[in-house]
Each structure stands twice: as structure tokens, then as C-alpha cells.
Design a protein around this motif. Structure first.
Motif, short mmCIF file in Angstrom:
data_model
loop_
_atom_site.label_atom_id
_atom_site.label_comp_id
_atom_site.label_asym_id
_atom_site.label_seq_id
_atom_site.Cartn_x
_atom_site.Cartn_y
_atom_site.Cartn_z
N VAL A 290 26.53 -28.45 -30.65
CA VAL A 290 26.46 -29.65 -30.70
C VAL A 290 27.71 -30.13 -29.72
CG1 VAL A 290 26.97 -31.74 -32.53
CG2 VAL A 290 25.88 -29.43 -32.93
N LEU A 291 27.23 -31.34 -28.86
CA LEU A 291 28.18 -31.87 -27.84
C LEU A 291 28.86 -30.99 -26.91
CD1 LEU A 291 29.77 -34.47 -30.10
CD2 LEU A 291 27.81 -34.93 -28.50
N ALA A 292 28.31 -29.59 -26.95
CA ALA A 292 29.02 -28.44 -26.13
C ALA A 292 30.17 -28.18 -26.58
CB ALA A 292 29.04 -28.84 -24.49
N VAL A 293 30.72 -28.33 -27.80
CA VAL A 293 31.71 -28.13 -28.23
C VAL A 293 31.78 -27.41 -29.62
CG1 VAL A 293 34.22 -29.04 -29.36
CG2 VAL A 293 32.85 -30.53 -27.61
N LEU A 294 30.93 -27.64 -30.41
CA LEU A 294 30.61 -26.79 -31.75
C LEU A 294 29.53 -25.94 -31.71
CD1 LEU A 294 31.35 -29.63 -34.46
CD2 LEU A 294 32.93 -28.00 -33.82
N CYS A 295 29.81 -24.53 -31.36
CA CYS A 295 28.82 -23.53 -31.17
C CYS A 295 28.58 -22.55 -32.13
CB CYS A 295 28.97 -23.02 -29.61
SG CYS A 295 28.97 -24.37 -28.44
N GLU A 296 27.38 -22.41 -32.38
CA GLU A 296 27.17 -21.06 -33.22
C GLU A 296 26.29 -20.08 -32.44
OE1 GLU A 296 24.51 -20.19 -37.17
OE2 GLU A 296 25.57 -22.07 -37.10
N SER A 297 26.50 -18.75 -32.53
CA SER A 297 25.81 -17.77 -31.60
C SER A 297 25.21 -16.49 -32.57
CB SER A 297 26.79 -17.04 -30.56
OG SER A 297 27.09 -18.18 -29.45
N GLN A 298 24.49 -15.97 -32.09
CA GLN A 298 23.74 -14.79 -32.73
C GLN A 298 23.07 -13.98 -31.58
OE1 GLN A 298 19.94 -15.46 -35.21
NE2 GLN A 298 21.37 -16.89 -35.96
N THR A 299 23.26 -12.74 -32.07
CA THR A 299 22.56 -11.73 -30.82
C THR A 299 21.17 -11.19 -31.74
OG1 THR A 299 24.72 -11.18 -30.30
CG2 THR A 299 22.87 -9.50 -29.67
N TRP A 300 20.05 -11.26 -30.78
CA TRP A 300 19.00 -10.85 -31.18
C TRP A 300 18.44 -9.62 -30.34
CZ3 TRP A 300 15.28 -15.67 -30.66
CH2 TRP A 300 15.65 -16.54 -31.78
N HIS A 301 17.94 -8.59 -31.06
CA HIS A 301 17.27 -7.18 -30.45
C HIS A 301 15.94 -7.24 -30.23
CE1 HIS A 301 21.64 -5.90 -30.85
NE2 HIS A 301 21.53 -6.66 -31.97
N LYS A 302 15.63 -6.76 -29.12
CA LYS A 302 14.16 -6.69 -28.66
C LYS A 302 13.56 -5.43 -29.47
CE LYS A 302 11.10 -7.63 -25.16
NZ LYS A 302 10.94 -8.11 -23.88
N LEU A 303 12.20 -5.90 -30.08
CA LEU A 303 11.54 -4.90 -30.83
C LEU A 303 10.36 -4.19 -29.89
CD1 LEU A 303 10.54 -7.25 -34.09
CD2 LEU A 303 12.24 -5.29 -33.69
N GLY B 276 20.04 -6.27 -21.26
CA GLY B 276 19.34 -5.13 -21.51
C GLY B 276 18.49 -5.30 -22.79
N SER B 277 18.47 -4.86 -23.84
CA SER B 277 17.48 -5.27 -25.11
C SER B 277 18.31 -6.15 -25.82
CB SER B 277 17.14 -4.02 -25.63
OG SER B 277 18.17 -3.34 -26.21
N SER B 278 19.14 -6.72 -25.63
CA SER B 278 19.83 -7.72 -26.47
C SER B 278 19.85 -9.21 -25.84
CB SER B 278 21.49 -7.47 -26.58
OG SER B 278 21.38 -6.16 -27.33
N LEU B 279 19.53 -10.23 -26.63
CA LEU B 279 19.57 -11.65 -26.16
C LEU B 279 20.49 -12.51 -27.23
CD1 LEU B 279 18.42 -13.69 -24.71
CD2 LEU B 279 16.51 -13.96 -26.40
N LYS B 280 21.39 -12.99 -26.43
CA LYS B 280 22.45 -13.83 -27.02
C LYS B 280 22.25 -15.13 -27.21
CE LYS B 280 27.37 -15.03 -27.68
NZ LYS B 280 28.94 -14.85 -27.02
N MET B 281 21.82 -15.72 -28.12
CA MET B 281 21.39 -17.14 -28.33
C MET B 281 22.43 -17.81 -29.05
SD MET B 281 17.96 -17.03 -27.45
CE MET B 281 17.30 -18.38 -28.23
N THR B 282 22.43 -19.10 -28.23
CA THR B 282 23.83 -20.11 -28.57
C THR B 282 23.35 -21.31 -28.94
OG1 THR B 282 25.43 -18.58 -27.44
CG2 THR B 282 26.17 -20.88 -27.99
#
Length: 113
Positions: free
Chosen positions: A100-113, A91-97
């Protein structure tokens, strides 16, 4: 007559171009409250911060992989390090991830303006 036809054709092409834009394109509000602009660039999508402490900094590149999913690389602006990245559109959300080495991951969700 030719002028009216040309104007109508130009208006049609402009509207069709907007309809063909990928849903990931546009401005997104990041977790930190900054604005990230995602635009088409050379067969992929470039991500650039337009507001905040790191405004003007390019922070990634993604390619569509189908089904609202994107893969590429993402740069953490605070340290300048680039990671394997992915995005998932819902929808209007984009989960960005970023990972590092496909093991240590950090995610955040962005919202469309």
C-alpha cells in the motif's frame, strides 16, 4: 507420408511450446497451503486460486520486468482489496509482495508444485 510428417511437426510444436513457457507459469503452493495457478493471459500472467477457501478467485495479474522479476497487482482474497504487487523468482520459489503506497508491504514465499 504426409500424415507422418504432419504428426512429427505437431509433436515438435507441442514440445517447443512447453520450452517457451515462462518459468512463473504453473501451479504454486501458497503460504496458507492453497494452490495458485499462474498462466499467460493477454500479455501478462493471471493468478487464480484453485484450492482452498477462495478456490476459483482471481487474485492478481503480473507482467515480466526482466531478471526473474514481475510487477502488477495482487488481491488479498480475505478482504478483496487489491494492492501494488511484485514477484521475484528464485529457482522453485516465488516471493510475492503486495504494498500500500509502496510503504506498507506484506510478503510471502510460494513454492512450485
Amino acid at each position: 507420408m504426409f500424415r507422418k510428417t504432419s504428426m512429427a511437426l505437431a509433436a515438435t510444436l507441442i514440445m517447443a511450446g512447453a520450452a517457451w513457457a515462462d518459468p512463473i507459469e504453473g501451479n504454486w503452493k501458497t503460504k496458507d497451503g492453497d494452490t495458485a495457478a499462474i498462466s499467460a493471459c493477454g500479455g501478462s500472467f493471471c493468478i487464480k486460486l484453485t484450492t482452498g477457501q477462495y478456490a476459483g478467485k482471481s487474485i492478481g495479474s503480473m507482467k515480466a520486468s526482466g531478471g526473474g522479476k514481475y510487477v502488477g497487482s495482487i488481491t488479498k482474497p480475505s478482504n478483496g482489496k487489491t494492492y501494488s504487487g511484485s514477484g521475484a523468482l528464485a529457482g522453485s520459489s516465488l516471493k510475492m509482495t503486495g504494498c500500500v503506497l509502496a510503504v506498507l508491504c506484506e510478503s510471502q514465499t510460494w513454492h512450485k508444485l
